[in-house]
Write an enzyme that holds these catalytic residues in place. Structure first.
Site, PDB file in Angstrom:
ATOM      1  N   ASP A  98       0.867  -1.173   0.000  1.00 20.63           N
ATOM      2  CA  ASP A  98       0.000   0.000   0.000  1.00 20.63           C
ATOM      3  C   ASP A  98       0.909   1.230   0.000  1.00 20.63           C
ATOM      4  O   ASP A  98       2.093   1.134   0.330  1.00 20.63           O
ATOM      5  CB  ASP A  98      -0.884  -0.045   1.257  1.00 20.63           C
ATOM      6  CG  ASP A  98      -1.742   1.191   1.423  1.00 20.63           C
ATOM      7  OD1 ASP A  98      -2.428   1.573   0.466  1.00 20.63           O
ATOM      8  OD2 ASP A  98      -1.705   1.786   2.517  1.00 20.63           O
ATOM      9  N   LYS A 119      -8.763  -2.783  -5.001  1.00 21.03           N
ATOM     10  CA  LYS A 119      -7.328  -2.710  -5.333  1.00 21.03           C
ATOM     11  C   LYS A 119      -6.670  -4.041  -4.980  1.00 21.03           C
ATOM     12  O   LYS A 119      -6.318  -4.307  -3.841  1.00 21.03           O
ATOM     13  CB  LYS A 119      -6.642  -1.531  -4.651  1.00 21.03           C
ATOM     14  CG  LYS A 119      -6.688  -1.499  -3.140  1.00 21.03           C
ATOM     15  CD  LYS A 119      -5.764  -0.417  -2.596  1.00 21.03           C
ATOM     16  CE  LYS A 119      -5.567  -0.598  -1.103  1.00 21.03           C
ATOM     17  NZ  LYS A 119      -4.659   0.345  -0.511  1.00 21.03           N
ATOM     18  N   ASP A 172      -0.170   5.062   0.960  1.00 23.37           N
ATOM     19  CA  ASP A 172      -0.401   6.040   2.030  1.00 23.37           C
ATOM     20  C   ASP A 172      -0.345   5.390   3.407  1.00 23.37           C
ATOM     21  O   ASP A 172      -1.015   4.388   3.662  1.00 23.37           O
ATOM     22  CB  ASP A 172      -1.764   6.718   1.840  1.00 23.37           C
ATOM     23  CG  ASP A 172      -1.794   7.605   0.605  1.00 23.37           C
ATOM     24  OD1 ASP A 172      -0.881   8.437   0.460  1.00 23.37           O
ATOM     25  OD2 ASP A 172      -2.716   7.457  -0.223  1.00 23.37           O
ATOM     26  N   ASP A 178      -1.345  -0.846   5.984  1.00 21.82           N
ATOM     27  CA  ASP A 178      -1.604  -0.197   7.270  1.00 21.82           C
ATOM     28  C   ASP A 178      -3.036  -0.437   7.750  1.00 21.82           C
ATOM     29  O   ASP A 178      -3.440   0.102   8.780  1.00 21.82           O
ATOM     30  CB  ASP A 178      -1.339   1.314   7.175  1.00 21.82           C
ATOM     31  CG  ASP A 178      -2.369   2.039   6.336  1.00 21.82           C
ATOM     32  OD1 ASP A 178      -3.060   2.928   6.864  1.00 21.82           O
ATOM     33  OD2 ASP A 178      -2.493   1.724   5.138  1.00 21.82           O
ATOM     34  N   SER A 208      -2.663   1.414  -4.990  1.00 17.38           N
ATOM     35  CA  SER A 208      -3.294   2.596  -4.415  1.00 17.38           C
ATOM     36  C   SER A 208      -4.605   2.872  -5.124  1.00 17.38           C
ATOM     37  O   SER A 208      -4.708   2.731  -6.343  1.00 17.38           O
ATOM     38  CB  SER A 208      -2.377   3.816  -4.546  1.00 17.38           C
ATOM     39  OG  SER A 208      -3.040   4.986  -4.114  1.00 17.38           O
TER      40      SER A 208
END
Length: 302
Positions: free
Chosen positions: A39, A201, A41, A240, A151
């Site tokens: 990932d 995604k 961000d 995350d 993303s």
């Protein structure tokens, strides 16, 4: 070979024996069978930057026309709570996410987004990579291990963040995200390929993957490249959020080691993350523990 020793201040491992068995299986198969799925961000980038919450790759974008920034914020305020609603079915959420992303992309085109605005937005943004990200990419590049950055944001912004913050490109890094098409004047005219949103995604979206490129132009990846990726059946997954575990859906993997970055609300979320991920990194940890992990996975020592 010695067990991997991770910093106990920064990491927690739910099942150390299972982790060591997975490392051994990946090491036995060799680097040619390994790929990294990450990932962007708050995974590759820091959660906190200069004492404040870091911006996301899509949150940092400022159009030339502020009216359109406000309109995109209104969409966020409406749809974001629906994305995490406990009462909506997944299929209904998927439809709403497609609707949200579609409207947002339309506003970007309608508001006259330019590539220069992207560059300026990134230059002004409160965004930074975790310490050790460049070293991780270099380690993997030296061993021809591909990195897929997944993303639901915009590939062109992610590439610009990579350029401006890491000051180099990596031939093994591919972006699986929404890609813009610009005209000769640098104005956004359309989007390319399938729409990728927060709930789809995964490796089914591989036909959107393109290597980081320097400028405009065709960035399609040959199908055989993607076929080769699918033959890399061992995965190191970095995310995350527990939902990021779905990024490897569509890949028939043999062994997957998942690393979860628990950036805040550690006390309340740690048990959930320990159950979901093989390794949990807490408190906005740097990437060096992941380098230690992947070094063990690629070691030829016995």
């Amino acid at each position: 070979m010695e067990d991997v020793k991770l910093d106990s201040e920064l990491t927690t491992v739910g099942d150390p024996v299972l982790l060591q068995n997975k490392i051994a299986a990946i090491r036995l198969a060799g680097p040619k069978k390994l790929q990294v799925i990450a990932d962007f961000d708050a995974t590759l980038t820091k959660f906190w930057v200069n004492g404040t919450r870091g911006q996301s790759s899509h949150g940092l974008l400022q159009q030339d026309n502020p009216e359109y920034d406000a309109k995109r914020q209104q969409l966020y305020d409406h749809y974001h709570p629906l994305e995490f609603s406990p009462t909506l079915e997944l299929e209904e959420k998927r439809k709403l996410m497609e609707e949200w992303w579609g409207k947002t992309h339309a506003l970007l085109m309608e508001g006259g987004l330019s590539y220069d605005a992207i560059k300026q937005s990134v230059a002004n943004a409160n965004i930074a990579f975790r310490e050790g990200v460049a070293e991780l990419f270099e380690f993997l590049e030296e061993r021809d291990i591909p990195v897929l950055i997944f993303s639901a944001g915009l590939a062109d912004i992610i590439e610009e963040v990579l350029r401006q913050k890491l000051h180099r490109s990596f031939k093994n890094v591919k972006i699986v995200s929404n890609r813009m098409v610009f005209n000769d004047d640098g104005q956004l005219v359309s989007f390319k390929g399938k729409l990728i949103h927060s709930l789809n995604k995964n490796e089914h979206a591989l036909d959107m993957a393109a290597p980081v490129h320097e400028r405009f132009g065709d960035t399609d990846v040959p199908t055989d490249d993607n076929d080769l990726l699918k033959k890399r059946t061992n995965v190191l997954l970095l995310g995350d959020h527990t939902g990021d575990l779905g990024m490897s859906d569509g890949l028939n993997y043999d062994t997957r080691i998942s690393v979860g970055f628990l950036n805040h609300n550690v006390e309340n979320s740690l048990s959930c993350y320990r159950e979901a991920f093989d390794v949990v990194l807490v408190n906005d940890a740097p990437m060096f523990e992941v380098i230690k992990l992947v070094s063990h996975m690629c070691s030829s020592e016995t």
